[in-house]
Each structure stands twice: as structure tokens, then as C-alpha cells.
Motif scaffolding. Structure first.
Motif, PDB file in Angstrom:
ATOM      1  N   THR A  16       0.837  -1.201   0.000  1.00  0.00           N
ATOM      2  CA  THR A  16       0.000   0.000   0.000  1.00  0.00           C
ATOM      3  C   THR A  16       0.872   1.251   0.000  1.00  0.00           C
ATOM      4  OG1 THR A  16      -1.700  -1.212   1.225  1.00  0.00           O
ATOM      5  CG2 THR A  16      -1.893   1.184   1.177  1.00  0.00           C
ATOM      6  N   THR A  83      -5.539   1.130   1.227  1.00  0.00           N
ATOM      7  CA  THR A  83      -5.803  -0.030   2.056  1.00  0.00           C
ATOM      8  C   THR A  83      -5.301  -1.313   1.419  1.00  0.00           C
ATOM      9  OG1 THR A  83      -7.532  -1.300   3.203  1.00  0.00           O
ATOM     10  CG2 THR A  83      -8.105  -0.395   1.044  1.00  0.00           C
ATOM     11  N   VAL A  85      -5.940  -5.426   0.985  1.00  0.00           N
ATOM     12  CA  VAL A  85      -7.139  -6.261   0.937  1.00  0.00           C
ATOM     13  C   VAL A  85      -6.799  -7.615   1.552  1.00  0.00           C
ATOM     14  CG1 VAL A  85      -8.837  -7.381  -0.540  1.00  0.00           C
ATOM     15  CG2 VAL A  85      -7.981  -5.112  -1.127  1.00  0.00           C
ATOM     16  N   HIS A  89     -12.194  -6.834   1.491  1.00  0.00           N
ATOM     17  CA  HIS A  89     -12.699  -5.711   2.274  1.00  0.00           C
ATOM     18  C   HIS A  89     -11.515  -4.856   2.693  1.00  0.00           C
ATOM     19  CE1 HIS A  89     -15.132  -3.739   5.508  1.00  0.00           C
ATOM     20  NE2 HIS A  89     -16.123  -4.057   4.704  1.00  0.00           N
ATOM     21  N   PRO A  90     -11.710  -3.549   2.906  1.00  0.00           N
ATOM     22  CA  PRO A  90     -10.618  -2.717   3.417  1.00  0.00           C
ATOM     23  C   PRO A  90     -10.149  -3.212   4.788  1.00  0.00           C
ATOM     24  CG  PRO A  90     -12.422  -1.354   2.629  1.00  0.00           C
ATOM     25  CD  PRO A  90     -12.935  -2.755   2.673  1.00  0.00           C
ATOM     26  N   SER A  91      -8.985  -2.816   5.176  1.00  0.00           N
ATOM     27  CA  SER A  91      -8.482  -3.212   6.490  1.00  0.00           C
ATOM     28  C   SER A  91      -9.368  -2.649   7.593  1.00  0.00           C
ATOM     29  CB  SER A  91      -7.039  -2.726   6.696  1.00  0.00           C
ATOM     30  OG  SER A  91      -6.996  -1.319   6.883  1.00  0.00           O
ATOM     31  N   ALA A 120      -6.394   0.549  -3.440  1.00  0.00           N
ATOM     32  CA  ALA A 120      -6.337  -0.765  -2.805  1.00  0.00           C
ATOM     33  C   ALA A 120      -5.188  -1.578  -3.380  1.00  0.00           C
ATOM     34  CB  ALA A 120      -7.653  -1.514  -3.006  1.00  0.00           C
ATOM     35  N   GLY A 126     -10.617  -8.874  -4.686  1.00  0.00           N
ATOM     36  CA  GLY A 126     -11.218  -8.171  -3.566  1.00  0.00           C
ATOM     37  C   GLY A 126     -11.008  -6.676  -3.603  1.00  0.00           C
ATOM     38  N   THR A 127     -10.295  -6.195  -4.603  1.00  0.00           N
ATOM     39  CA  THR A 127      -9.963  -4.774  -4.644  1.00  0.00           C
ATOM     40  C   THR A 127     -11.174  -3.899  -4.957  1.00  0.00           C
ATOM     41  OG1 THR A 127      -9.216  -5.232  -6.899  1.00  0.00           O
ATOM     42  CG2 THR A 127      -7.524  -5.001  -5.211  1.00  0.00           C
ATOM     43  N   SER A 130     -13.384  -3.413  -2.025  1.00  0.00           N
ATOM     44  CA  SER A 130     -12.742  -2.545  -1.042  1.00  0.00           C
ATOM     45  C   SER A 130     -12.824  -1.080  -1.459  1.00  0.00           C
ATOM     46  CB  SER A 130     -11.273  -2.954  -0.856  1.00  0.00           C
ATOM     47  OG  SER A 130     -11.181  -4.267  -0.348  1.00  0.00           O
TER      48      SER A 130
END
Length: 208
Positions: A16, A83, A85, A89-91, A120, A126-127, A130
């Protein structure tokens, strides 16, 4: 011109961070200053909806760096929230941090009218989910959303792998350039006055 970024990863120099640094370097070439606000690896307290921040412009809890960030946000012209992934989902630490920052400053927002971008990083998938979550903070705060030339994401399990994602890095650079351009345009035409004061609930007590 100052761009304030948030690294939502506990790894302060990971994937990140690599993406955010690419954005910053591109923006700097156009004359912008930039800073990465590191959330670090310490536990992050969630917002508890206590409303003790109302009218104060800061979180009632002093931990997590939220109030320090809000002071910096007041002087910033644009924002990037990055963030990793983990499970599409975001952290959790980033979301807890942003919940507290945006909730505490909702009465006198340092974010309104300033552009924001979500970024992300992931090994594979998953990006997009997020990014959808983080973009919602912009939508409820009158923040123009900065786009790139593809989805705002990079791929890799390490900074070295992220640096091999040439299209991802290209997107990051274009985000930086687009951020500077949007800030410049907004300075020429400030946002219109916003209506405030109406606050309704979906559920009302009987008889009301």
C-alpha cells in the motif's frame, strides 16, 4: 498544494505504501507536496457512536492518531486513502480510523469540497469491493472523487511484486496527476454552499 494520504496497512513500507508513494511522486512533479500518514501496527479503537465529539471537531479518544490527522486534514487540499485487501474488504484499522475521523468532524468538516481517492492493494482479488467501501466516505462528505485510468489498484504480495505491476503503477501516477488537476480546478470554482440542519430518522416513535 498539499496532498494528505493515509496508509491503512500495519506494514508501513509494504504494498500500500508503494502505491501511495507512486501517487505522491507524480503529484510532486507537478508542484504538490505530499505526506503519508501511517496508521501503524497498534490496535485501532473503533467509533462507538458516543456523540461526545459533537461540536468539538475531534474524537473524544486521544489514541489512534485521529485528532492529529484531523489537524493535518484542515491544512490539506486533497486526500488519498490506501488499504490492503485481506478478505475482499478494506483493512479494519482503516475503517475504524475513518469512521472516527469523519464522524468527529461532521459538524465542521475539513474534507468537504476537497478531492479524495481510494487505493487498494491485493495479491489477486477483492480490490473493487474494497474501493466501493472507501469511496462511500467521499460521497457523504461532498468530496469530489479522483479517478485514474483503470481501477485504483495495484497487485502483488510484496513491494517488489507491486513494482512489476506496470499498469497498476501507471494508474497510480495518473491518480496523482488527476488529483493535482482537480485541486487546481476547484480553487478556481469553490463548491456551492451546502444545506444543513435537516436530520430525519427512518423510525419514529408512535404518534409522531
Amino acid at each position: 498544494m498539499k496532498i494528505l494520504m493515509v496508509n491503512g496497512s500495519a506494514n508501513q513500507r509494504g504494498c500500500t505504501y508503494t502505491a501511495l508513494s507512486e501517487i505522491g511522486a507524480a503529484a510532486q512533479e507537478l508542484g504538490a507536496e505530499w505526506e503519508i500518514f501511517q496508521l501503524g501496527g497498534q490496535p485501532m479503537r473503533d467509533c462507538i457512536g458516543c456523540n461526545q465529539c459533537s461540536g468539538k471537531g475531534k474524537c473524544v479518544f486521544a489514541d489512534g492518531g485521529v485528532n492529529e490527522f484531523l489537524e493535518k486534514a484542515a491544512e490539506a487540499d486533497g486526500f488519498v486513502f490506501g488499504t490492503p485487501v485481506y478478505y475482499a474488504h478494506p483493512s479494519g484499522r482503516l475503517l475504524s480510523f475513518l469512521d472516527r475521523a469523519f464522524y468527529a468532524s461532521s459538524g465542521n468538516s475539513p474534507f468537504a469540497g476537497k478531492p479524495g481517492a481510494a487505493v487498494a492493494s491485493a495479491r489477486r482479488a477483492g480490490t473493487t469491493a474494497s474501493l466501493d467501501v472507501v469511496n462511500k466516505y467521499f460521497g457523504i462528505t461532498s468530496m469530489p472523487v479522483v479517478s485514474g485510468t483503470y481501477w485504483n489498484m495495484v497487485h502483488g504480495r510484496s513491494p517488489e511484486e507491486v513494482r512489476q505491476d506496470l499498469e497498476g503503477l501507471q494508474t497510480m501516477r495518473n491518480i496523482g496527476r488527476n488529483m493535482v488537476w482537480m485541486i487546481e480546478q476547484l480553487k478556481k470554482a469553490p463548491m456551492p454552499e451546502q444545506e444543513r440542519g435537516t436530520f430525519t430518522n427512518f423510525i419514529r416513535p408512535a404518534g409522531q
